[in-house]
Design an enzyme around this catalytic site. Structure first.
Site, mmCIF file in Angstrom:
data_model
loop_
_atom_site.group_PDB
_atom_site.id
_atom_site.type_symbol
_atom_site.label_atom_id
_atom_site.label_comp_id
_atom_site.label_asym_id
_atom_site.label_seq_id
_atom_site.Cartn_x
_atom_site.Cartn_y
_atom_site.Cartn_z
ATOM 1 N N ASP A 56 2.560 -1.714 12.325
ATOM 2 C CA ASP A 56 3.290 -1.812 11.063
ATOM 3 C C ASP A 56 2.682 -2.961 10.272
ATOM 4 O OD1 ASP A 56 4.964 -2.154 8.939
ATOM 5 O OD2 ASP A 56 6.820 -2.138 10.109
ATOM 6 N N SER A 141 -6.303 -1.279 -5.006
ATOM 7 C CA SER A 141 -5.189 -1.702 -5.849
ATOM 8 C C SER A 141 -4.645 -0.504 -6.613
ATOM 9 C CB SER A 141 -5.680 -2.821 -6.776
ATOM 10 O OG SER A 141 -4.632 -3.288 -7.579
ATOM 11 N N TYR A 155 5.921 -2.834 -7.254
ATOM 12 C CA TYR A 155 4.608 -2.327 -6.836
ATOM 13 C C TYR A 155 3.517 -2.845 -7.778
ATOM 14 C CZ TYR A 155 1.032 1.369 -6.125
ATOM 15 O OH TYR A 155 -0.128 2.071 -5.895
ATOM 16 N N LYS A 159 0.419 -5.394 -6.921
ATOM 17 C CA LYS A 159 -0.990 -5.003 -7.086
ATOM 18 C C LYS A 159 -1.724 -5.996 -8.003
ATOM 19 C CE LYS A 159 -1.361 -1.074 -4.685
ATOM 20 N NZ LYS A 159 -2.219 -0.944 -3.508
HETATM 21 N N1 LIG Z 1 -2.036 8.117 -4.718
HETATM 22 C C1 LIG Z 1 -2.084 7.496 -5.878
HETATM 23 O O1 LIG Z 1 -1.830 8.099 -6.940
HETATM 24 C C2 LIG Z 1 -2.462 6.043 -5.940
HETATM 25 C C3 LIG Z 1 -2.631 5.464 -7.216
HETATM 26 C C4 LIG Z 1 -2.975 4.127 -7.315
HETATM 27 C C5 LIG Z 1 -3.152 3.379 -6.169
HETATM 28 N N2 LIG Z 1 -2.989 3.947 -4.948
HETATM 29 C C6 LIG Z 1 -3.164 3.091 -3.776
HETATM 30 O O2 LIG Z 1 -4.057 3.695 -2.874
HETATM 31 C C7 LIG Z 1 -3.730 3.312 -1.524
HETATM 32 C C8 LIG Z 1 -3.606 4.558 -0.662
HETATM 33 O O3 LIG Z 1 -2.625 5.396 -1.249
HETATM 34 P P1 LIG Z 1 -2.431 6.927 -0.808
HETATM 35 O O4 LIG Z 1 -1.908 7.631 -1.974
HETATM 36 O O5 LIG Z 1 -3.648 7.396 -0.105
HETATM 37 O O6 LIG Z 1 -1.225 6.746 0.241
HETATM 38 P P2 LIG Z 1 -0.714 7.736 1.425
HETATM 39 O O7 LIG Z 1 -1.361 9.061 1.356
HETATM 40 O O8 LIG Z 1 0.781 7.645 1.346
HETATM 41 O O9 LIG Z 1 -1.242 6.986 2.732
HETATM 42 C C9 LIG Z 1 -0.749 5.709 3.022
HETATM 43 C C10 LIG Z 1 -1.323 5.246 4.341
HETATM 44 O O10 LIG Z 1 -0.739 3.967 4.646
HETATM 45 C C11 LIG Z 1 -0.065 4.053 5.923
HETATM 46 N N3 LIG Z 1 1.114 3.170 5.911
HETATM 47 C C12 LIG Z 1 2.186 3.217 5.080
HETATM 48 N N4 LIG Z 1 3.059 2.245 5.399
HETATM 49 C C13 LIG Z 1 2.515 1.562 6.452
HETATM 50 C C14 LIG Z 1 2.923 0.456 7.235
HETATM 51 N N5 LIG Z 1 4.099 -0.171 7.026
HETATM 52 N N6 LIG Z 1 2.108 0.017 8.222
HETATM 53 C C15 LIG Z 1 0.918 0.627 8.473
HETATM 54 N N7 LIG Z 1 0.473 1.692 7.764
HETATM 55 C C16 LIG Z 1 1.278 2.149 6.768
HETATM 56 C C17 LIG Z 1 0.297 5.531 6.062
HETATM 57 O O11 LIG Z 1 0.512 5.921 7.426
HETATM 58 P P3 LIG Z 1 1.977 5.789 8.125
HETATM 59 O O12 LIG Z 1 2.985 6.268 7.136
HETATM 60 O O13 LIG Z 1 1.872 6.623 9.374
HETATM 61 O O14 LIG Z 1 2.145 4.345 8.457
HETATM 62 C C18 LIG Z 1 -0.978 6.160 5.504
HETATM 63 O O15 LIG Z 1 -2.004 6.102 6.445
HETATM 64 C C19 LIG Z 1 -2.432 2.503 -1.624
HETATM 65 O O16 LIG Z 1 -2.716 1.128 -1.584
HETATM 66 C C20 LIG Z 1 -1.886 2.884 -2.982
HETATM 67 O O17 LIG Z 1 -1.071 1.879 -3.523
HETATM 68 C C21 LIG Z 1 -2.646 5.269 -4.802
#
Ligand SMILES: NC(=O)c1ccc[n+]([C@@H]2O[C@H](COP(=O)([O-])OP(=O)(O)OC[C@H]3O[C@@H](n4cnc5c(N)ncnc54)[C@H](OP(=O)(O)O)[C@@H]3O)[C@@H](O)[C@H]2O)c1
Length: 263
Positions: A56, A141, A155, A159
């Site tokens: 975590d 970010s 959030y 960031k």
């Molecule tokens: N998707 C977008 O539109 C978007 C836009 C801007 C920025 N971002 C950034 O890009 C990054 C990745 O986003 P994503 O959309 O790929 O997210 P995602 O698909 O929800 O994946 C998140 C990952 O983080 C892990 N995670 C979440 N909480 C955790 C915890 N407490 N401890 C350890 N692992 C944890 C999840 O696995 P578990 O749940 O199994 O722990 C998963 O592997 C993030 O930093 C996000 O803020 C995303």
């Protein structure tokens, strides 16, 4: 183009799905040995053959344990991708729907733990190895860091702090061979946007419109000139390029389909 990454080692936080999983896959395709961290292992991550460390990362212990186990597994760390974020649907929903006077300290604390302190703690623990190997850190970010007036407020502010942290690492450790780079996505087609039970899916159900209608509304409102979400693979390409040998340090690489309008 050979990215000259073969034989390197990497730690990717949040590597079980979404952008992190795409980064794991692409690094491996470049010949990098990868340790991926998340709370749960997914079948997709298992399939890659990367070593999974279940932690975590919103806790200090999780960050320490990850780097201890990664160092034991890999022998040292060349590449660190601080990608963990989003978390659970309720977390992101709270910060989007509540204003400054209603969002409790506990929500701010949890959001900062996951998006800011995880990167700070993991980077600090990995720095001895990164210094030894003249390694690279990428902090994933969000363009939300530059749109801090809009929600989710906790959030976006976390960031913005992460972007500032990248600069600190770049300044303090650049002279000793460690580079640090921010990669800032706009909307990306991961669970938060695509899962029926993700934030956008739930909001659409509450508003009585289709999931796609709400995505279209958001994209039009954001003014994405390409008119579409980025894919996790597109983000992975930029992240993996950033960690390949080059002279980028302290910069913020924006991948948002044209949402940000300022120069
Ligand atoms: N998707 C977008 O539109 C978007 C836009 C801007 C920025 N971002 C950034 O890009 C990054 C990745 O986003 P994503 O959309 O790929 O997210 P995602 O698909 O929800 O994946 C998140 C990952 O983080 C892990 N995670 C979440 N909480 C955790 C915890 N407490 N401890 C350890 N692992 C944890 C999840 O696995 P578990 O749940 O199994 O722990 C998963 O592997 C993030 O930093 C996000 O803020 C995303």
């Amino acid at each position: 183009m050979d990215l000259e990454l073969a034989g390197k080692t990497a730690v990717v936080t949040g590597g079980s799905k979404g952008i992190g999983l795409a980064v794991v896959r692409l690094l491996q395709a470049e010949g990098v040995r990868v340790v991926a961290a998340s709370r749960r292992e997914t079948p997709e991550l298992k399939e890659t053959g990367a070593t999974h460390v279940p932690v975590d990362l919103s806790t200090a212990e999780g960050a320490t344990e990850l780097i201890e186990r990664a160092t034991a597994e890999l022998g040292g760390i060349d590449i660190l991708v601080n990608n963990v974020g989003i978390g659970d649907t309720d977390d992101i929903a709270r910060g989007s729907l509540l204003g400054l006077l209603d969002l409790p300290d506990s929500a701010w604390q949890h959001t900062f733990d996951l998006h800011f302190y995880s990167a700070l703690r993991v980077t600090r623990a990995a720095l001895p190895s990164l210094l030894e190997r003249r390694g690279t850190v990428v902090n994933v970010s969000s363009i939300g860091a530059r749109l801090t007036g809009a929600g989710p407020i906790d959030y976006n502010v976390s960031k913005a702090a992460l972007n500032a942290f990248t600069k600190v690492v770049a300044e303090q450790f650049g002279p000793r061979g460690v580079r640090a780079i921010t990669v800032s996505p706009g909307p990306v087609s991961t669970g938060v946007w695509t899962d029926p039970d993700g934030f956008i899916g739930r909001l659409a159900a509450e508003q009585g419109i289709t999931h796609q209608e709400l995505v279209d509304q958001f994209m039009a409102g954001l003014g994405a000139t390409t008119g579409r979400l980025s894919t996790p693979e597109e983000l992975a390409r930029v992240i993996v390029f950033a960690v390949s040998p080059n002279n980028i340090n302290g910069a913020d690489l924006v991948v948002d389909g044209g949402v940000l309008k300022t120069t």
